[in-house]
Scaffold this active site. Structure first.
Site, PDB file in Angstrom:
ATOM      1  N   GLU A 118       0.877  -1.169   0.000  1.00  0.00           N
ATOM      2  CA  GLU A 118       0.000   0.000   0.000  1.00  0.00           C
ATOM      3  C   GLU A 118       0.915   1.219   0.000  1.00  0.00           C
ATOM      4  O   GLU A 118       1.829   1.286   0.820  1.00  0.00           O
ATOM      5  CB  GLU A 118      -0.864  -0.032   1.256  1.00  0.00           C
ATOM      6  CG  GLU A 118      -1.914   1.037   1.340  1.00  0.00           C
ATOM      7  CD  GLU A 118      -2.642   0.983   2.681  1.00  0.00           C
ATOM      8  OE1 GLU A 118      -3.814   1.353   2.720  1.00  0.00           O
ATOM      9  OE2 GLU A 118      -2.034   0.581   3.698  1.00  0.00           O
ATOM     10  N   GLU A 209      -8.200  12.466   2.276  1.00  0.00           N
ATOM     11  CA  GLU A 209      -8.700  11.754   3.443  1.00  0.00           C
ATOM     12  C   GLU A 209      -9.010  12.749   4.557  1.00  0.00           C
ATOM     13  O   GLU A 209      -8.240  13.686   4.816  1.00  0.00           O
ATOM     14  CB  GLU A 209      -7.699  10.714   3.946  1.00  0.00           C
ATOM     15  CG  GLU A 209      -8.236   9.943   5.162  1.00  0.00           C
ATOM     16  CD  GLU A 209      -7.529   8.619   5.408  1.00  0.00           C
ATOM     17  OE1 GLU A 209      -6.386   8.480   4.969  1.00  0.00           O
ATOM     18  OE2 GLU A 209      -8.148   7.731   6.037  1.00  0.00           O
TER      19      GLU A 209
END
Lengths: 223, 296
Positions: A118, A209
């Protein structure tokens, strides 16, 4: 009007002549995503999820700028949204964050499998790196990123329970209302040189985010 | 003498009844829970083994993932995160699964398929090149090739069965081209259907979880949950696939055992039977289970 206030200078430069000419195409696409959605808009992969609270994603200027999107959120437990590519990889990611507030980070974010990785290339705001290992730094696109690696043992991942690495290139010093570039290949090659390999690319997006009850908005374009 | 003869006849009769009962029980278990898979070459054009010259022999395979009821009856505990008799057992390592196979074999009067040496560190269990030694257990496990007991499927057997065997219609997932028709995975295994990009926070918030076995459509062979619900351990070390061989058993060494099928946490692409996962043999997760196999 709200969308025109939020759009970047790049958009204003393109749109104002059109407005003045009397042919305003701002409502060309009325596609709206509420809280959660994934799909394709004007040839770009988009994704929005919201764990609590509310968020809405629209594409106010996609007729002129196919990678444009806007998100507004309110009281979100966690919200991540963005636009990009269903399959990531070496690419010169152009972006322009016209305006944004109430967010924690804006990063190029993606996954690879085999090996499972990731990754984040952080452009605005900051990533949590306190529990990660500092690996070095890399210069790309005119600035320097600090590289961190974080091992996740038997943690949930896109393939299920797995031990995997998170690669974090932290900068956060970008500006709004201007065009920027992320040359992802430079980051990927840097990681490889540090013994941090990547696998088969899954999606890759410019992700905003926000969490902990935040409210805010972003209007950005990728290309 | 007469009384002794009658006594002997009575004992023999009791023994015969006991043997017959055991046979009926085994047959009933076989009929109910195991599916006979006729071997051969791979017909599924999406399989990693298609056109490689690999064949598999005939075998039985569980119609369902091993359930918590089945696990508890054999092992006397239930390690699962999500509790329910008809839910698949999870939080089981590869070693746990091997132990279960042997204990169930003994319980049912079958020959244990595995030799388990808990003291000898397996030299073929190598450090992960990225993460180092993740598995401190490293039991040495070998097989009794002729035993009729329960065992894990090989990767080739699993993929052959998931792909429909000789009845394959080359679906994208095990039994369908529509993942929602056959699989529990991150989008559909919680309170609401999720969209957007994969995100663990959202999955937790949505109470995604395992689901009772057999609730989705079966595949061409009548096997359930070969895509999704829990991932399934296979025997093999993860590594390069064999070609031009019958019944491959994987690489001789490695650092992760193969899992297949995808589970409730993962993305749809993991539910494609060709997807190959790897996990250290000692690792456990709430999406990691298994199903059993047997020879004739």
């Amino acid at each position: 009007m709200r969308s025109t206030r939020l759009v970047s200078s790049r958009f204003r430069q393109a749109i104002l002549p059109a407005v003045l000419a009397g042919c305003v195409p701002l409502a060309a696409n009325a596609q709206t995503v509420t809280n959660n959605g994934q799909g394709t808009n004007s040839g770009y992969f988009y994704s929005l999820f919201t764990s609590s609270g509310s968020a809405t994603m629209t594409f106010p200027l996609d007729a002129q700028f196919p990678g444009n999107y806007a998100i507004t959120w309110s009281g979100v437990g966690d919200m991540v949204g963005g636009k990009g590519w269903q399959t990531g990889g070496n690419r010169s990611v152009g972006y322009n964050v016209g305006a944004a507030h109430g967010f924690n980070s804006i990063s190029v974010y993606g996954w690879t499998t085999n090996p499972l990785v990731e990754y984040y290339i952080n452009e605005l705001g900051s990533l949590f790196t306190a529990n990660a290992t500092f690996k070095g730094s890399v210069s790309s696109d005119g600035h320097t990123y600090n590289t961190y690696e974080h091992q996740q043992v038997n943690q949930p991942s896109i393939v299920g329970t797995a031990t995997f690495q998170q690669y974090l290139d932290a900068w956060g010093g970008s500006t709004m209302g201007a065009n920027h570039t992320v040359t992802t290949g430079t980051h990927f090659a840097h990681w490889q040189s540090l013994g941090m390999p990547l696998g088969t690319f899954n999606y890759m997006i410019l992700a905003t985010e926000a969490f902990n009850g935040a409210s805010g908005s972003v209007n950005a374009t990728v290309w | 003498m007469g009384l002794l003869a009658i006594g002997l006849i009575f004992l023999v009769a009791l023994w015969a009844v006991a043997v017959a009962s055991a046979a009926v029980t085994a047959a009933a278990v076989t009929a109910a829970d195991l599916v006979w898979v006729k071997g051969g070459s791979f017909k599924n054009i999406r399989s990693n083994y298609y056109g490689t010259g690999v064949t598999v022999g005939d075998f039985f395979i569980g119609k369902y993932d091993v359930t918590q009821k089945e696990w508890t009856e054999v092992m006397g505990n239930n390690p699962s995160k999500f509790k329910g008799d008809n839910l698949p057992v999870e939080m089981v390592s590869w070693y746990d699964s091997i132990e279960y196979c042997n204990k169930r074999s003994l319980k049912e009067g079958l020959q244990p398929y595995y030799n388990i040496d808990e003291r000898a560190k397996d030299p073929d269990n190598r450090p992960d090149p990225t993460f180092g030694d993740l598995d401190p257990i490293k039991w040495t496990v070998t097989i009794n090739a002729g035993a009729n007991g329960y065992r894990l499927p090989t990767e080739a057997e699993w993929e052959y069965a998931a792909g429909g065997g000789q009845k394959s219609r080359s679906y994208t997932y095990s039994g369908s081209d529509n993942v929602d028709e056959v699989a529990w995975y991150w989008r559909n295994s919680g309170d609401k259907t999720l969209s957007g990009a994969w995100n663990w926070s959202l999955i937790e918030q949505n109470h995604d979880r395992t689901r009772p076995v057999g609730a989705k459509k079966a595949n061409e062979l009548g096997l359930y949950d070969m895509s999704g619900n829990v991932r399934q351990w296979c025997w093999d070390w993860h590594g390069e696939l064999a070609t031009h061989v019958a019944d491959p058993r994987g690489r001789p060494s490695g650092f992760g055992r193969v899992w297949k099928g995808g589970g409730w946490i993962g993305a749809d692409f993991c539910c494609n039977p060709a997807f190959r996962g790897s996990l250290a043999a000692n690792a456990r997760g709430p999406d990691q289970g298994f199903r059993v196999c047997r020879g004739k």
